[in-house]
Design a protein around this motif. Structure first.
Motif, PDB file in Angstrom:
ATOM      1  N   MET A 131       0.832  -1.192   0.000  1.00 27.08           N
ATOM      2  CA  MET A 131       0.000   0.000   0.000  1.00 27.08           C
ATOM      3  C   MET A 131       0.872   1.249   0.000  1.00 27.08           C
ATOM      4  SD  MET A 131      -2.897  -1.019   2.837  1.00 27.08           S
ATOM      5  CE  MET A 131      -3.956   0.373   2.430  1.00 27.08           C
ATOM      6  N   GLU A 132       0.396   2.287  -0.688  1.00 25.40           N
ATOM      7  CA  GLU A 132       1.068   3.572  -0.629  1.00 25.40           C
ATOM      8  C   GLU A 132       0.915   4.154   0.785  1.00 25.40           C
ATOM      9  OE1 GLU A 132       2.829   4.798  -2.938  1.00 25.40           O
ATOM     10  OE2 GLU A 132       2.189   3.797  -4.787  1.00 25.40           O
ATOM     11  N   SER A 133       1.845   5.011   1.164  1.00 25.45           N
ATOM     12  CA  SER A 133       1.833   5.549   2.529  1.00 25.45           C
ATOM     13  C   SER A 133       0.550   6.327   2.816  1.00 25.45           C
ATOM     14  CB  SER A 133       3.052   6.444   2.747  1.00 25.45           C
ATOM     15  OG  SER A 133       3.072   7.506   1.809  1.00 25.45           O
ATOM     16  N   PHE A 134       0.043   7.065   1.812  1.00 20.91           N
ATOM     17  CA  PHE A 134      -1.182   7.833   2.042  1.00 20.91           C
ATOM     18  C   PHE A 134      -2.399   6.903   2.162  1.00 20.91           C
ATOM     19  CE2 PHE A 134      -0.932   7.541  -2.580  1.00 20.91           C
ATOM     20  CZ  PHE A 134      -2.238   7.253  -2.963  1.00 20.91           C
ATOM     21  N   GLU A 135      -2.371   5.768   1.438  1.00 17.77           N
ATOM     22  CA  GLU A 135      -3.464   4.800   1.560  1.00 17.77           C
ATOM     23  C   GLU A 135      -3.459   4.157   2.944  1.00 17.77           C
ATOM     24  OE1 GLU A 135      -4.054   3.071  -2.940  1.00 17.77           O
ATOM     25  OE2 GLU A 135      -2.276   2.438  -1.819  1.00 17.77           O
ATOM     26  N   ARG A 136      -2.280   3.844   3.415  1.00 19.49           N
ATOM     27  CA  ARG A 136      -2.162   3.257   4.755  1.00 19.49           C
ATOM     28  C   ARG A 136      -2.636   4.239   5.815  1.00 19.49           C
ATOM     29  NH1 ARG A 136       1.814  -0.719   6.921  1.00 19.49           N
ATOM     30  NH2 ARG A 136       1.881  -0.441   9.175  1.00 19.49           N
ATOM     31  N   ALA A 137      -2.284   5.505   5.658  1.00 19.48           N
ATOM     32  CA  ALA A 137      -2.705   6.519   6.622  1.00 19.48           C
ATOM     33  C   ALA A 137      -4.218   6.655   6.641  1.00 19.48           C
ATOM     34  CB  ALA A 137      -2.042   7.861   6.288  1.00 19.48           C
ATOM     35  N   ARG A 138      -4.835   6.621   5.467  1.00 16.60           N
ATOM     36  CA  ARG A 138      -6.292   6.725   5.403  1.00 16.60           C
ATOM     37  C   ARG A 138      -6.947   5.510   6.045  1.00 16.60           C
ATOM     38  NH1 ARG A 138      -9.073   7.689  -0.329  1.00 16.60           N
ATOM     39  NH2 ARG A 138      -7.957   5.758  -0.771  1.00 16.60           N
ATOM     40  N   LEU A 139      -6.377   4.324   5.790  1.00 15.30           N
ATOM     41  CA  LEU A 139      -6.940   3.107   6.370  1.00 15.30           C
ATOM     42  C   LEU A 139      -6.836   3.129   7.891  1.00 15.30           C
ATOM     43  CD1 LEU A 139      -8.177   0.321   6.010  1.00 15.30           C
ATOM     44  CD2 LEU A 139      -5.865  -0.595   5.687  1.00 15.30           C
ATOM     45  N   ASP A 140      -5.686   3.550   8.400  1.00 15.20           N
ATOM     46  CA  ASP A 140      -5.529   3.631   9.855  1.00 15.20           C
ATOM     47  C   ASP A 140      -6.501   4.638  10.460  1.00 15.20           C
ATOM     48  OD1 ASP A 140      -3.576   1.697   9.933  1.00 15.20           O
ATOM     49  OD2 ASP A 140      -1.898   3.109   9.921  1.00 15.20           O
ATOM     50  N   ALA A 141      -6.707   5.768   9.764  1.00 13.41           N
ATOM     51  CA  ALA A 141      -7.658   6.772  10.264  1.00 13.41           C
ATOM     52  C   ALA A 141      -9.076   6.219  10.272  1.00 13.41           C
ATOM     53  CB  ALA A 141      -7.582   8.028   9.406  1.00 13.41           C
ATOM     54  N   TYR A 142      -9.412   5.445   9.240  1.00 13.61           N
ATOM     55  CA  TYR A 142     -10.737   4.812   9.156  1.00 13.61           C
ATOM     56  C   TYR A 142     -10.953   3.863  10.329  1.00 13.61           C
ATOM     57  CZ  TYR A 142     -14.087   1.253   7.513  1.00 13.61           C
ATOM     58  OH  TYR A 142     -15.115   0.354   7.407  1.00 13.61           O
ATOM     59  N   PHE A 143      -9.983   2.990  10.579  1.00 14.75           N
ATOM     60  CA  PHE A 143     -10.157   2.027  11.660  1.00 14.75           C
ATOM     61  C   PHE A 143     -10.144   2.724  13.027  1.00 14.75           C
ATOM     62  CE2 PHE A 143      -8.859  -1.581   8.775  1.00 14.75           C
ATOM     63  CZ  PHE A 143     -10.072  -2.247   8.885  1.00 14.75           C
ATOM     64  N   THR A 144      -9.402   3.809  13.153  1.00 16.09           N
ATOM     65  CA  THR A 144      -9.433   4.576  14.403  1.00 16.09           C
ATOM     66  C   THR A 144     -10.835   5.126  14.654  1.00 16.09           C
ATOM     67  OG1 THR A 144      -7.099   5.178  14.218  1.00 16.09           O
ATOM     68  CG2 THR A 144      -8.487   6.570  15.613  1.00 16.09           C
ATOM     69  N   LYS A 145     -11.468   5.622  13.597  1.00 18.62           N
ATOM     70  CA  LYS A 145     -12.838   6.137  13.705  1.00 18.62           C
ATOM     71  C   LYS A 145     -13.819   5.016  14.054  1.00 18.62           C
ATOM     72  CE  LYS A 145     -16.163   9.231  13.060  1.00 18.62           C
ATOM     73  NZ  LYS A 145     -16.319  10.410  13.930  1.00 18.62           N
ATOM     74  N   ILE A 146     -13.698   3.878  13.370  1.00 17.91           N
ATOM     75  CA  ILE A 146     -14.578   2.738  13.649  1.00 17.91           C
ATOM     76  C   ILE A 146     -14.381   2.258  15.083  1.00 17.91           C
ATOM     77  CG2 ILE A 146     -14.970   0.299  13.117  1.00 17.91           C
ATOM     78  CD1 ILE A 146     -16.263   2.063  11.073  1.00 17.91           C
ATOM     79  N   ALA A 147     -13.131   2.173  15.519  1.00 19.44           N
ATOM     80  CA  ALA A 147     -12.850   1.716  16.884  1.00 19.44           C
ATOM     81  C   ALA A 147     -13.460   2.657  17.912  1.00 19.44           C
ATOM     82  CB  ALA A 147     -11.347   1.593  17.092  1.00 19.44           C
ATOM     83  N   ALA A 148     -13.439   3.947  17.625  1.00 19.09           N
ATOM     84  CA  ALA A 148     -14.053   4.908  18.550  1.00 19.09           C
ATOM     85  C   ALA A 148     -15.566   4.735  18.602  1.00 19.09           C
ATOM     86  CB  ALA A 148     -13.688   6.332  18.130  1.00 19.09           C
ATOM     87  N   GLN A 149     -16.170   4.407  17.456  1.00 19.18           N
ATOM     88  CA  GLN A 149     -17.629   4.213  17.403  1.00 19.18           C
ATOM     89  C   GLN A 149     -18.057   2.974  18.174  1.00 19.18           C
ATOM     90  OE1 GLN A 149     -17.774   4.524  12.937  1.00 19.18           O
ATOM     91  NE2 GLN A 149     -19.660   5.634  13.351  1.00 19.18           N
ATOM     92  N   PHE A 150     -17.235   1.922  18.145  1.00 18.20           N
ATOM     93  CA  PHE A 150     -17.647   0.634  18.718  1.00 18.20           C
ATOM     94  C   PHE A 150     -16.743   0.201  19.872  1.00 18.20           C
ATOM     95  CE2 PHE A 150     -19.116   0.591  14.265  1.00 18.20           C
ATOM     96  CZ  PHE A 150     -20.473   0.468  14.505  1.00 18.20           C
ATOM     97  N   ASN A 151     -16.224   1.171  20.578  1.00 12.98           N
ATOM     98  CA  ASN A 151     -15.332   0.870  21.695  1.00 12.98           C
ATOM     99  C   ASN A 151     -16.133   0.255  22.848  1.00 12.98           C
ATOM    100  OD1 ASN A 151     -12.907   0.836  23.125  1.00 12.98           O
ATOM    101  ND2 ASN A 151     -13.320   2.829  24.057  1.00 12.98           N
TER     102      ASN A 151
END
Length: 373
Positions: A1-21
């Motif tokens: 994955m490109e670095s910007f794609e990885r950053a977006r994916l990590d941000a997505y999962f951080t948001k999901i984790a906050a929603q379903f913590n």
């Protein structure tokens, strides 16, 4: 994955984790395809639970992804045998999570054979199972009595895009394997065994390529669905096999038994959408067949007067070319995280469960905000 794609994916999962913590965390064990993008999902699981081990599916491991995951989480060897015997399975869980509540995140029903005994004998508590696949869904559904909650995402509408795109990758890889030997799809009648979401997608894609497609499914409802969509439907497996130049197995259970292989048309190709241990009884093939590698990822099975070709050793053919379905896979992974919160609440009765429509909508909305750009 490109670095910007990885950053977006990590941000997505951080948001999901906050929603379903969850308010409290359980220990967890994660069975997964350890593909290049998977460390982001592993980190998300580890943020919502005490992840004790990752158990990668044996035929789908990216060495780079494994090295990355191993820096923070133990990666153990997965096999059907590990969880087929109660004492062996119990020793494993006691060594990793003795006395703890445990959530089991599964892909293909690995924990099903000993789940009842584990629930009774484990020093901790089996909080429940989250299952990702139709094959695994059926393995748990067919247990006489479930001792704990099993949340299945296998039939979720969020999985529909994945199923369609996996079908595309299966057809692409099958055609690539055949072309590698100078063969083509056109003029070669195809048989699709299994007309579920994935099998129906494969059948439609083959038809769009001008291939004559016949469908076989043991479920009469699915046979009527195939007929309504314009496909020929075989009355029995044996007659279907004799006329097919390509057989694609998409049941998630045993598609071809040992006695079925001799009915294959000479020169037929066989490919599957999952592991050979689930789809093919190769160990019951008559001993008179010899096996010879005749090209990249193609094995010829031959005996006097009969031969056929097997793609990728009988394992999922699309994994030859990465099996990527793009960001749509992150929808299902997020639903698994939502299911993890459901298990940790501790208010589910034993039996099969699904993630709520509201939680699915929340996942979809978050996914759109990150990947529909």
């Amino acid at each position: 994955m490109e670095s910007f794609e990885r950053a977006r994916l990590d941000a997505y999962f951080t948001k999901i984790a906050a929603q379903f913590n969850p308010t409290e965390q359980t220990a967890s064990f994660l069975v997964t395809h350890l593909l290049p993008e998977r460390p982001g999902f592993v980190r998300a699981v580890a943020s919502l639970s005490k992840l004790r081990a990752v158990l990668p599916k044996p035929k789908s491991i990216s060495p780079a992804a494994q090295r990355e995951v191993e820096q923070t989480v133990p990666v153990d060897t997965l096999s059907r045998e590990l969880f087929a015997d109660t004492d062996t399975a119990l020793d494993y869980f006691e060594s990793r999570a003795a006395g703890e509540p445990v959530a089991l995140l599964d892909v293909g029903g690995y924990f099903a054979p000993t789940l009842t005994d584990l629930h009774e004998r484990f020093s901790g508590q089996v909080a429940g199972v989250i299952e990702d696949t139709e094959n695994g869904h059926r393995r748990y559904e067919h247990l006489d009595k479930l001792p704990c909650p099993v949340i299945s995402v296998a039939r979720s509408p969020l999985k529909d895009p994945e199923d369609f795109l996996v079908g595309q990758s299966v057809v692409f890889s099958t055609e690539a394997v055949m072309r590698g030997r100078g063969d083509i799809l056109h003029g070669r009648p195809a048989l699709v065994i299994g007309f579920g979401k994935l099998g129906s997608s494969i059948a439609r894609l083959l038809h769009a390529k001008g291939v004559q497609v016949t469908v076989f499914d043991i479920d009469p409802v699915r046979r009527t669905q195939a007929l309504s969509q314009g496909f020929a439907v075989a009355r029995d497996r044996e007659s279907a096999l004799t006329g097919a130049g390509l057989v694609l197995c998409a049941t998630g259970a045993v598609s071809l038994h040992g006695e079925d292989f001799p009915h294959l048309r000479n020169g037929a190709y066989v490919a599957t959408v999952t592991s050979s241990e689930d789809e093919l009884e190769l160990n019951r093939l008559p001993d008179v067949y010899t096996r010879t590698m005749v090209g990249d990822h193609v094995t010829r099975y031959q005996t006097t007067g009969h031969y056929f070709y097997l793609a990728n050793g009988g394992n999922a053919v699309n994994f030859l070319h990465g099996a990527s379905v793009g960001p749509f896979i992150f929808l299902v992974q997020a639903e698994i995280l939502a299911a993890l919160r459901m298990l940790t609440r501790g208010d589910l009765d034993p039996g099969m469960h699904e993630v709520s429509a509201a939680d699915r909508a929340a996942v979809a909305a978050t996914w759109l905000s990150y990947f529909n750009r």
